[in-house]
Motif scaffolding. Structure first.
Motif, mmCIF file in Angstrom:
data_model
loop_
_atom_site.group_PDB
_atom_site.id
_atom_site.type_symbol
_atom_site.label_atom_id
_atom_site.label_comp_id
_atom_site.label_asym_id
_atom_site.label_seq_id
_atom_site.Cartn_x
_atom_site.Cartn_y
_atom_site.Cartn_z
ATOM 1 N N THR A 128 0.846 -1.181 0.000
ATOM 2 C CA THR A 128 0.000 0.000 0.000
ATOM 3 C C THR A 128 0.881 1.229 0.000
ATOM 4 O O THR A 128 1.680 1.429 0.914
ATOM 5 C CB THR A 128 -0.902 0.017 1.248
ATOM 6 O OG1 THR A 128 -1.659 -1.196 1.286
ATOM 7 C CG2 THR A 128 -1.855 1.195 1.208
ATOM 8 N N ASN A 129 0.724 2.041 -1.040
ATOM 9 C CA ASN A 129 1.588 3.203 -1.192
ATOM 10 C C ASN A 129 0.995 4.415 -0.479
ATOM 11 O O ASN A 129 0.242 5.190 -1.062
ATOM 12 C CB ASN A 129 1.811 3.505 -2.675
ATOM 13 C CG ASN A 129 2.937 4.498 -2.877
ATOM 14 O OD1 ASN A 129 3.453 5.083 -1.924
ATOM 15 N ND2 ASN A 129 3.331 4.682 -4.114
ATOM 16 N N ARG A 130 1.309 4.542 0.814
ATOM 17 C CA ARG A 130 0.893 5.708 1.579
ATOM 18 C C ARG A 130 2.069 6.652 1.809
ATOM 19 O O ARG A 130 2.013 7.548 2.645
ATOM 20 C CB ARG A 130 0.303 5.267 2.926
ATOM 21 C CG ARG A 130 -0.996 4.472 2.792
ATOM 22 C CD ARG A 130 -1.502 4.001 4.133
ATOM 23 N NE ARG A 130 -1.685 5.133 5.051
ATOM 24 C CZ ARG A 130 -1.975 4.975 6.348
ATOM 25 N NH1 ARG A 130 -2.100 3.754 6.850
ATOM 26 N NH2 ARG A 130 -2.129 6.023 7.119
ATOM 27 N N PHE B 137 4.212 -3.007 7.856
ATOM 28 C CA PHE B 137 3.124 -3.036 8.827
ATOM 29 C C PHE B 137 2.550 -1.656 9.116
ATOM 30 O O PHE B 137 1.535 -1.534 9.800
ATOM 31 C CB PHE B 137 3.585 -3.732 10.106
ATOM 32 C CG PHE B 137 3.738 -5.217 9.933
ATOM 33 C CD1 PHE B 137 2.626 -6.025 9.759
ATOM 34 C CD2 PHE B 137 4.997 -5.801 9.908
ATOM 35 C CE1 PHE B 137 2.761 -7.393 9.582
ATOM 36 C CE2 PHE B 137 5.138 -7.171 9.729
ATOM 37 C CZ PHE B 137 4.016 -7.969 9.563
ATOM 38 N N ASN B 138 3.188 -0.613 8.602
ATOM 39 C CA ASN B 138 2.608 0.722 8.663
ATOM 40 C C ASN B 138 2.049 1.151 7.319
ATOM 41 O O ASN B 138 1.742 2.322 7.110
ATOM 42 C CB ASN B 138 3.657 1.737 9.142
ATOM 43 C CG ASN B 138 3.909 1.635 10.633
ATOM 44 O OD1 ASN B 138 3.146 2.148 11.450
ATOM 45 N ND2 ASN B 138 4.988 0.941 10.997
ATOM 46 N N GLU B 139 1.925 0.167 6.409
ATOM 47 C CA GLU B 139 1.368 0.386 5.077
ATOM 48 C C GLU B 139 2.092 1.504 4.333
ATOM 49 O O GLU B 139 1.489 2.345 3.670
ATOM 50 C CB GLU B 139 -0.137 0.692 5.170
ATOM 51 C CG GLU B 139 -0.945 -0.453 5.770
ATOM 52 C CD GLU B 139 -2.440 -0.190 5.751
ATOM 53 O OE1 GLU B 139 -2.840 0.990 5.783
ATOM 54 O OE2 GLU B 139 -3.202 -1.157 5.702
ATOM 55 N N LEU B 140 3.415 1.485 4.452
ATOM 56 C CA LEU B 140 4.239 2.485 3.787
ATOM 57 C C LEU B 140 5.178 1.862 2.765
ATOM 58 O O LEU B 140 6.169 2.473 2.371
ATOM 59 C CB LEU B 140 5.058 3.267 4.823
ATOM 60 C CG LEU B 140 4.262 4.157 5.776
ATOM 61 C CD1 LEU B 140 5.161 4.670 6.901
ATOM 62 C CD2 LEU B 140 3.645 5.325 5.023
ATOM 63 N N MET B 141 4.861 0.631 2.362
ATOM 64 C CA MET B 141 5.707 -0.075 1.404
ATOM 65 C C MET B 141 5.144 0.089 -0.004
ATOM 66 O O MET B 141 4.105 -0.489 -0.333
ATOM 67 C CB MET B 141 5.788 -1.565 1.747
ATOM 68 C CG MET B 141 6.716 -2.355 0.833
ATOM 69 S SD MET B 141 8.458 -2.060 1.184
ATOM 70 C CE MET B 141 8.722 -3.231 2.527
ATOM 71 N N LEU C 268 10.079 -4.378 7.670
ATOM 72 C CA LEU C 268 8.898 -4.731 8.461
ATOM 73 C C LEU C 268 8.154 -3.489 8.926
ATOM 74 O O LEU C 268 6.918 -3.447 8.917
ATOM 75 C CB LEU C 268 9.316 -5.580 9.664
ATOM 76 C CG LEU C 268 9.843 -6.983 9.345
ATOM 77 C CD1 LEU C 268 10.404 -7.631 10.603
ATOM 78 C CD2 LEU C 268 8.726 -7.850 8.756
ATOM 79 N N LEU C 269 8.904 -2.472 9.331
ATOM 80 C CA LEU C 269 8.291 -1.219 9.769
ATOM 81 C C LEU C 269 7.472 -0.598 8.638
ATOM 82 O O LEU C 269 6.337 -0.147 8.851
ATOM 83 C CB LEU C 269 9.374 -0.245 10.238
ATOM 84 C CG LEU C 269 8.896 1.133 10.713
ATOM 85 C CD1 LEU C 269 8.104 0.990 12.003
ATOM 86 C CD2 LEU C 269 10.087 2.061 10.928
ATOM 87 N N LEU C 270 8.043 -0.572 7.445
ATOM 88 C CA LEU C 270 7.329 -0.018 6.307
ATOM 89 C C LEU C 270 6.079 -0.827 5.982
ATOM 90 O O LEU C 270 4.998 -0.275 5.748
ATOM 91 C CB LEU C 270 8.245 0.029 5.080
ATOM 92 C CG LEU C 270 9.431 0.992 5.132
ATOM 93 C CD1 LEU C 270 10.325 0.794 3.908
ATOM 94 C CD2 LEU C 270 8.971 2.443 5.224
#
Length: 215
Positions: free
Chosen positions: A4-6, A171-175, A167-169
């Protein structure tokens, strides 16, 4: 992996600029080594300096001109000794990410876990080969077992930063998708984080003569 590209919109142009500078820097270092004949003790060391630009971008230039253009064997700082791990990770990403996406393999429905494992395994293999080639025909050639241990512990320490960042990216939908320049820019930042978390291990290995700084 459902990416998800947020990521904020401004990251994309920054990513393209940094990636372009990284490629240009890698080309310049390669030109300096092979066209200007600033050759190194091994091809492995030359590849390390070229690939350092793939994640450090233009920041690799002062590092290269100070420690790489006229290398002095045995006097490289521990930070330089960490560059082979960074280069191994950069190449492992370029190979592993498309491979995992094309395979469709997942763990618990998420391909990120497979991606981390594949990238880690490739990085270990590449770093092991580097250690063997870089120390060949030297007074400090590592044994197969020694090179394997050095590669494994280095990559494990490195993955605290690199894997943790991924993992941080995620699970925060920043990947972002792997087709997005922002994805590769964020992976470049992750490699730098990996260098930071791997530094204590690399420094200890370098002090014991169990790793080879590019020279």
């Amino acid at each position: 992996m459902q990416m998800t590209n947020r990521v904020p919109d401004w990251v994309t142009p920054v990513a393209w600029i940094f990636i372009a500078l990284a490629v240009a820097t890698a080309a310049w270092i390669a030109y300096d080594i092979y066209a200007r004949r600033h050759r190194h003790a091994s091809i492995a060391a030359e590849i390390v300096w070229i690939t350092s630009a793939l994640y450090l971008g233009p920041f690799a230039i002062p590092l290269y001109t100070r420690h790489g253009r006229t290398p002095v064997r045995g006097t490289q700082p521990a930070a330089v000794a960490g560059l082979p791990g960074g280069g191994a990770s950069a190449i492992a990403h370029l190979i592993g990410v498309p491979l995992v996406i094309a395979s469709g393999l997942t763990i618990a429905g998420i391909d990120l876990w497979v991606m981390i494992l594949v990238i880690g395994a490739l990085a270990i293999l590449l770093l092991f080969v580097y250690e063997q080639v870089a120390t060949r025909r030297t007074d400090h050639q590592l044994s197969v077992g020694g090179a394997a241990v050095a590669a494994v512990v280095t990559v494990l320490a490195f993955d605290i930063g690199m894997g943790g960042w991924m993992l941080l990216l995620h699970f925060n939908e920043l990947m972002p998708p792997a087709t997005d320049a922002a994805f590769w820019f964020l992976m470049q930042l992750g490699i730098v984080l990996g260098l930071m978390t791997g530094y204590p291990v690399v420094r200890r290995l370098a002090a014991r003569g169990q790793t080879a700084a590019p020279a």
